[in-house]
Design a protein around this motif. Structure first.
Motif, PDB file in Angstrom:
ATOM      1  N   CYS A 127      -1.774  -4.293   1.639  1.00 12.91           N
ATOM      2  CA  CYS A 127      -0.352  -4.007   1.444  1.00 12.91           C
ATOM      3  C   CYS A 127       0.286  -4.372   2.919  1.00 12.91           C
ATOM      4  O   CYS A 127       1.261  -4.872   2.801  1.00 12.91           O
ATOM      5  N   ALA A 128      -0.428  -4.164   4.033  1.00 10.48           N
ATOM      6  CA  ALA A 128      -0.126  -4.323   5.066  1.00 10.48           C
ATOM      7  C   ALA A 128       0.359  -5.776   5.572  1.00 10.48           C
ATOM      8  O   ALA A 128       1.112  -6.143   6.192  1.00 10.48           O
ATOM      9  N   ARG A 129      -0.726  -6.582   4.954  1.00 12.28           N
ATOM     10  CA  ARG A 129      -0.717  -8.105   5.548  1.00 12.28           C
ATOM     11  C   ARG A 129      -0.355  -9.012   4.515  1.00 12.28           C
ATOM     12  O   ARG A 129      -0.231 -10.056   4.813  1.00 12.28           O
ATOM     13  N   SER A 130      -0.404  -8.573   3.167  1.00 13.07           N
ATOM     14  CA  SER A 130       0.265  -9.363   2.095  1.00 13.07           C
ATOM     15  C   SER A 130       1.238  -8.986   1.356  1.00 13.07           C
ATOM     16  O   SER A 130       1.003  -8.322   0.215  1.00 13.07           O
ATOM     17  N   ALA A 131       2.527  -9.114   1.823  1.00 15.95           N
ATOM     18  CA  ALA A 131       3.473  -7.890   1.119  1.00 15.95           C
ATOM     19  C   ALA A 131       3.726  -8.501  -0.314  1.00 15.95           C
ATOM     20  O   ALA A 131       4.308  -7.859  -1.112  1.00 15.95           O
ATOM     21  N   GLY A 132       3.549  -9.833  -0.471  1.00 19.00           N
ATOM     22  CA  GLY A 132       3.989 -10.218  -1.823  1.00 19.00           C
ATOM     23  C   GLY A 132       2.853 -10.076  -2.771  1.00 19.00           C
ATOM     24  O   GLY A 132       3.167 -10.388  -3.930  1.00 19.00           O
ATOM     25  N   LEU A 133       1.844  -9.523  -2.586  1.00 17.95           N
ATOM     26  CA  LEU A 133       0.685  -9.295  -3.318  1.00 17.95           C
ATOM     27  C   LEU A 133       1.061  -8.024  -4.036  1.00 17.95           C
ATOM     28  O   LEU A 133       0.434  -6.927  -3.819  1.00 17.95           O
ATOM     29  N   LEU A 134       1.781  -8.070  -5.113  1.00 11.93           N
ATOM     30  CA  LEU A 134       2.353  -6.708  -5.597  1.00 11.93           C
ATOM     31  C   LEU A 134       1.153  -6.088  -6.515  1.00 11.93           C
ATOM     32  O   LEU A 134       1.280  -4.649  -6.326  1.00 11.93           O
ATOM     33  N   GLU A 135       0.121  -6.730  -6.858  1.00  6.45           N
ATOM     34  CA  GLU A 135      -0.781  -5.965  -7.716  1.00  6.45           C
ATOM     35  C   GLU A 135      -1.614  -4.984  -6.608  1.00  6.45           C
ATOM     36  O   GLU A 135      -2.094  -3.851  -6.988  1.00  6.45           O
ATOM     37  N   ALA A 136      -1.796  -5.388  -5.261  1.00  7.02           N
ATOM     38  CA  ALA A 136      -2.487  -4.364  -4.392  1.00  7.02           C
ATOM     39  C   ALA A 136      -1.557  -2.988  -4.228  1.00  7.02           C
ATOM     40  O   ALA A 136      -2.058  -2.146  -3.929  1.00  7.02           O
ATOM     41  N   ARG A 137      -0.402  -3.189  -4.397  1.00 12.79           N
ATOM     42  CA  ARG A 137       0.523  -1.879  -4.348  1.00 12.79           C
ATOM     43  C   ARG A 137      -0.034  -1.167  -5.624  1.00 12.79           C
ATOM     44  O   ARG A 137      -0.009   0.383  -5.549  1.00 12.79           O
ATOM     45  N   ILE A 138       0.101  -1.717  -6.671  1.00 10.42           N
ATOM     46  CA  ILE A 138      -0.410  -0.894  -7.801  1.00 10.42           C
ATOM     47  C   ILE A 138      -1.557  -0.237  -8.050  1.00 10.42           C
ATOM     48  O   ILE A 138      -1.870   0.739  -8.183  1.00 10.42           O
ATOM     49  N   VAL A 139      -2.664  -1.034  -7.218  1.00  6.10           N
ATOM     50  CA  VAL A 139      -4.233  -0.620  -7.125  1.00  6.10           C
ATOM     51  C   VAL A 139      -3.951   0.709  -6.214  1.00  6.10           C
ATOM     52  O   VAL A 139      -4.536   1.551  -6.466  1.00  6.10           O
ATOM     53  N   LEU A 140      -3.325   0.480  -5.154  1.00  6.05           N
ATOM     54  CA  LEU A 140      -3.239   1.662  -4.049  1.00  6.05           C
ATOM     55  C   LEU A 140      -2.631   2.680  -4.626  1.00  6.05           C
ATOM     56  O   LEU A 140      -3.291   3.969  -4.540  1.00  6.05           O
ATOM     57  N   VAL A 141      -1.704   2.697  -5.433  1.00  6.97           N
ATOM     58  CA  VAL A 141      -1.009   3.830  -5.963  1.00  6.97           C
ATOM     59  C   VAL A 141      -1.895   4.653  -6.973  1.00  6.97           C
ATOM     60  O   VAL A 141      -1.936   5.587  -7.136  1.00  6.97           O
ATOM     61  N   GLU A 142      -2.617   3.480  -7.901  1.00  6.86           N
ATOM     62  CA  GLU A 142      -3.454   4.165  -8.858  1.00  6.86           C
ATOM     63  C   GLU A 142      -4.908   4.952  -8.073  1.00  6.86           C
ATOM     64  O   GLU A 142      -5.135   6.103  -8.560  1.00  6.86           O
TER      65      GLU A 142
END
Length: 408
Positions: A127-142
């Motif tokens: 999330c810090a280095r690839s802001a456009g990778l939205l799925e990483a945000r979903i994985v982090l929340v999960e």
């Protein structure tokens, strides 16, 4: 990255046509013709559906499938409420980032405290280095949700971090796969169950992701809608037959709904499919002790506590097994030792309410649950619906107040 060929078919600029169903191909072609503008639902109905009936759900499904194809290509579809959808080109993620994301997801499936901790570390880095990778945000929340349920993170801090991650999606991207389910899971942990229900409705309207269904099943258990939870988890089992935590949740739902023998059969089948898994072994012992306690279970639970690397949950299971066998003093030995000496938070301590209630120590059990409520522990919604508390909590005046406090 993507263009229309001479026939108007979407294709990679340095490759062949994209593998898309006719409807998705037509939708993407329309979006490519207006890369900087919003395509309205009416336009999709006229051109992509060509006179056939188009519902909001059918368009949403096409958009959801397109997002899965376009995501690795650095392309996003933004939803503009009341208007339509817009194509947004972003910097593509590197192969290394995509590999890291896949590994983070694999760690999350394992559902062990150590694996979830590592998943959070990797997802935060993405999330810090690839802001456009939205799925990483979903994985982090999960992963944050699971960590809160495990007692690895304080509820307030974990929910706040998750909400901040989702707030960055903006209004136009809130139908990204997993967004509504992730937000609903955080709302459940904050005991905002009615709001969570609304987001699950939005999520299930356009997608049938395993992760979404799993989160929804937890929500249904908190709402004590056990039969619906069983149906959802059986659907998950069809989609992912070997997913361990789906089978564990199904057994829990069956017990909560009064189908104890089916729950025992489910955990025994899961043990055949996942031999030697400590979390499953402990869970299976608890289920069997709840449904049909017998002396042999104590020895098996005792073995799980042997050694310096015994997991904390093994002690709560041993205490519960002993309580169901009527071993009052042996139960209190464990509970008193763990509550006095172990570094557990109020959420983890609430797990010892079940063995205390089983030996008639309902005042002490209630005190543990109330302490968890004072700290706003996210796990409490599931703990209060534990079948181990069904025989006393709703009939206890203070218990009724506690239930009302959490569930409204």
């Amino acid at each position: 990255m993507i263009e229309l060929d001479d026939m108007g078919v979407p294709r990679l600029k340095q490759g062949g046509p994209l593998k898309l169903a006719p409807k998705e191909r037509a939708v993407l072609a329309q979006l490519l013709r207006r890369p900087d503008g919003v395509v309205s639902k009416a336009a999709f109905a006229q051109e992509a559906w060509q006179g056939e009936e188009m519902t909001d759900e059918s368009l949403a499904r096409s958009i959801s499938r397109l997002r899965r194809v376009l995501k690795p290509l650095g392309t996003t579809l933004e939803a503009h409420y009341g208007l339509g959808y817009r194509l947004v080109l972003e910097a593509p993620s590197t192969p290394q980032d995509l590999e890291t994301l896949a590994h983070a997801r694999q760690l999350l499936v394992q559902r062990t405290p150590a694996a979830v901790t590592r998943c959070i570390e990797l997802a935060r880095g993405l999330c810090a280095r690839s802001a456009g990778l939205l799925e990483a945000r979903i994985v982090l929340v999960e992963a944050l949700v699971v960590a809160i349920l495990w007692g690895q993170l304080p509820t307030a801090a974990g929910v706040a971090e998750g909400m901040a991650l989702l707030a960055d999606f903006g209004e136009g991207r809130r139908d990204f796969p997993g967004f509504h389910a992730a937000r609903a899971s955080l709302l459940d942990l904050a005991w905002r169950f009615d709001e969570a229900d609304e987001h699950f409705t939005l999520a299930l309207r356009s997608e049938e992701r395993v992760d979404t269904l799993m989160a929804y099943s937890r929500h249904l258990l908190c709402m004590d809608r056990c039969a619906e939870a069983v149906d959802v988890l059986r659907r998950v089992r069809q989609l992912a037959p070997h997913l361990l935590h789906a089978r564990m949740n199904l057994a829990r739902a069956l017990v909560q709904g009064g189908a104890g023998s089916e729950a025992v059969a489910e955990v025994r089948a899961a043990q055949v499919d996942h031999p030697g898994t400590p979390v499953l072994q402990a869970f299976a012992l608890a289920i069997e002790a709840m449904v049909a306690p017998r002396k042999e279970l104590e020895a098996a639970a005792q073995r799980m506590t042997d050694g310096a690397d015994a997991q904390p949950f093994a002690w709560s299971v041993l205490a519960f097994v002993r309580s169901r066998l009527g071993l009052r003093d042996a139960t209190l030995d464990i509970v008193d030792a763990m509550l006095l000496c172990s570094a557990t938070d109020a959420g983890e301590r609430s797990l010892y309410a079940a063995p205390l209630a089983a030996i008639g120590e309902t005042a002490r059990a209630r005190a543990l649950l109330e302490a968890a409520a004072e700290q706003g522990c996210g796990i409490l919604g599931l703990v209060l619906r534990d079948p181990a508390h069904a025989h006393w909590l709703p009939a206890d005046p203070a218990g009724q107040c506690l239930l009302k406090r959490v569930f409204g």
